[in-house]
Design an enzyme around this catalytic site. Structure first.
Site, PDB file in Angstrom:
ATOM      1  N   TYR A 328      12.622 -76.123  32.931  1.00 39.68           N
ATOM      2  CA  TYR A 328      14.128 -75.557  33.094  1.00 39.68           C
ATOM      3  C   TYR A 328      14.271 -74.843  34.617  1.00 39.68           C
ATOM      4  CZ  TYR A 328      11.361 -71.400  31.615  1.00 39.68           C
ATOM      5  OH  TYR A 328      10.405 -70.313  31.534  1.00 39.68           O
ATOM      6  N   CYS A 329      15.508 -74.418  34.837  1.00 41.82           N
ATOM      7  CA  CYS A 329      15.597 -73.519  36.172  1.00 41.82           C
ATOM      8  C   CYS A 329      16.745 -72.736  35.853  1.00 41.82           C
ATOM      9  CB  CYS A 329      15.409 -74.373  37.236  1.00 41.82           C
ATOM     10  SG  CYS A 329      16.756 -75.489  37.557  1.00 41.82           S
ATOM     11  N   THR A 330      17.358 -71.986  36.906  1.00 45.43           N
ATOM     12  CA  THR A 330      18.495 -71.294  36.797  1.00 45.43           C
ATOM     13  C   THR A 330      19.767 -71.915  36.222  1.00 45.43           C
ATOM     14  OG1 THR A 330      17.440 -69.485  38.262  1.00 45.43           O
ATOM     15  CG2 THR A 330      19.801 -69.302  37.717  1.00 45.43           C
TER      16      THR A 330
END
Length: 470
Positions: A328-330
């Site tokens: 996951y990331c922003t």
């Protein structure tokens, strides 16, 4: 020019470990990317030079001989070379870098490359919205939003798209940053609700962007004042990972999971106590982002820049071997390339990524498994959906997660300093900066346009590529 051609006549054994360590040259952004490319190629070439297929089956059982050791696994030789032969790899990198520069200079002297001829200018005025019915106040005053979006697709003329984006944002009085490339577009812009709604409608009415849905634009409370200005430009990558998009393409990305599916996967992982031998929950962001907010029981690499992520993977392959990876990331964009890079190593069992990133997850699960703040790259620094504080003041260790800039002149590092500590002048990111701030009597960060960031104790003591124990 094939990258392998750069190494075809180099004698790898001439690089000795006893030669003095050389510093990486100070380069422009473009040349730094070129240097990073050469470094990765040098590393791969050095590893290949230690391979000896005669010691095993040439197809399925390669072995590597180095420093009187027999290494049976790719991850083992990668770790060995990274830890023991950094000097040789650096020297090979610099030789290759200089050779590539010479070849590029020679080609530049031969004349313009195919496709470099002047193109007929495109009239972008027809792509701009009609705002005659609105006043300047309608576009500049009132409730505001910050939009975050991206789209990967083939862009044949990024400079025209760049000019259109600049004109569109200026017409709507939006600020922020937009990166355009032949691989797509990545933007975060702020303005009034009226202006941002028109921006989304205009984007989706364009032939190149009509496949985008409204949900592809993540929004949060904010406005034009969240950014100091408007920056629109053409780049090689729409998110700077430092790897040529033609080598590691977004088209090779992992499997997308919507927030509900990702939530179920994390729930299953946590039900095992977060210590599953079969699954890794991987945060693809930088350390200062994960420090103030993250999913429970995640692996958060201690890296300063996303461009360090490929090297982090290379030096920690055993962490992912035969594992299912939940990434996951922003907003989702970094996972597109990060998952493709991880998959290219052929060590993972499966690679999944959170579609829409943390932004979309928090819309669906504000009190879910992500705790703390969500770091954003604008003047707000963070937004929140829950009251949890998972970080602390660097001075007194009290719970605190509000970033501010270091107050030492020309230092742009972020610091977590609670109100009590700030009240007694503890406002710098590290001890050397604090001493300088006291001596200079400064109360705010003043960034000179021609100045570089200081080398601070807090960054100097952090390994560029940390190695996590499997």
């Amino acid at each position: 020019m094939a990258s392998d051609d750069l190494f075809s006549d180099l004698e790898l054994e001439t690089f000795t470990r006893n030669e003095s360590k050389q510093e990486k040259p100070q380069l422009s952004t473009t040349l730094r990317k070129l240097y990073a490319f050469c470094r990765r190629q040098a590393f791969s070439s050095y590893v290949a030079s230690k391979r000896n297929v005669s010691g095993g089956d040439s197809i399925s059982q390669p072995v590597w001989y180095c420093c009187d050791q027999t290494l049976m696994e790719p991850s083992s030789v990668h770790k060995h070379v990274a830890r023991t032969h950094e000097t040789e790899v650096r020297q090979l990198t610099e030789v290759t870098f200089q050779r590539l520069l010479s070849q590029l200079e020679d080609k530049a002297c031969e004349g313009p490359l195919p496709g470099d001829h002047d193109k007929e200018a495109v009239d972008i005025s027809s792509w701009l919205p009609d705002t005659a019915h609105l006043t300047v106040e309608d576009l500049q005053k009132g409730l505001g939003k910050v939009l975050l979006y991206y789209r990967y697709f083939r862009v044949d003329d990024p400079y025209t798209i760049c000019a259109w984006q600049k004109a569109l944002c200026e017409k709507l009085h939006l600020t922020g940053k937009v990166r355009v490339s032949t691989e797509g577009i990545n933007g975060t812009v702020g303005g009034t609700v009226t202006a941002t709604d028109i921006y989304i409608k205009t984007m989706r009415s364009h032939a190149l962007f009509n496949a985008m849905e409204e949900e592809d634009f993540k929004s949060s409370d904010g406005g034009a004042d969240c950014f100091s200005d408007l920056r629109v430009g053409v780049y090689e990558e729409i998110v700077p990972m430092g790897v040529n998009p033609d080598i590691i393409s977004y088209q090779l990305a992992g499997t997308h999971l919507n927030p509900e599916e990702f939530h179920q996967e994390v729930q299953s992982l946590l039900s095992e106590g977060g210590s599953s031998r079969h699954t890794v929950l991987l945060d693809c962001r930088n350390f200062y982002e994960s420090k103030i907010g993250q999913f429970s029981q995640c692996l958060a690499p201690n890296i300063r820049k996303f461009s360090y992520f490929p090297d982090y993977v290379d030096q920690n392959l055993d962490l992912f071997r035969d594992k299912k990876v939940l990434m996951y990331c922003t907003g989702g964009i970094r996972c597109e390339r990060a998952s493709a890079y991880l998959l290219s190593k052929e060590v993972c069992k499966e690679v999944y990524q959170l579609k829409g990133g943390i932004h979309k997850y928090l819309e669906r699960f504000p009190d879910g498994f992500y705790r703390g703040k969500l770091f954003v790259f604008d003047g707000r620094y963070a937004i929140s959906s829950n009251a949890d504080i998972i970080s602390e003041c660097r001075y007194c260790s009290a719970p605190w997660d509000q970033y501010q800039l270091c107050t030492t002149r020309f230092c742009c590092q972020l610091v977590l300093s609670c109100p009590a500590c700030r009240g007694v002048g503890r406002t710098a990111c590290c001890s050397p900066c604090q001493t300088k701030a006291r001596r200079q009597g400064e109360e705010s960060c003043a960034i000179g346009p021609a100045k570089l960031k200081e080398e601070c104790e807090c960054t100097d003591r952090r390994p560029r590529i940390p190695q996590d124990a499997p």
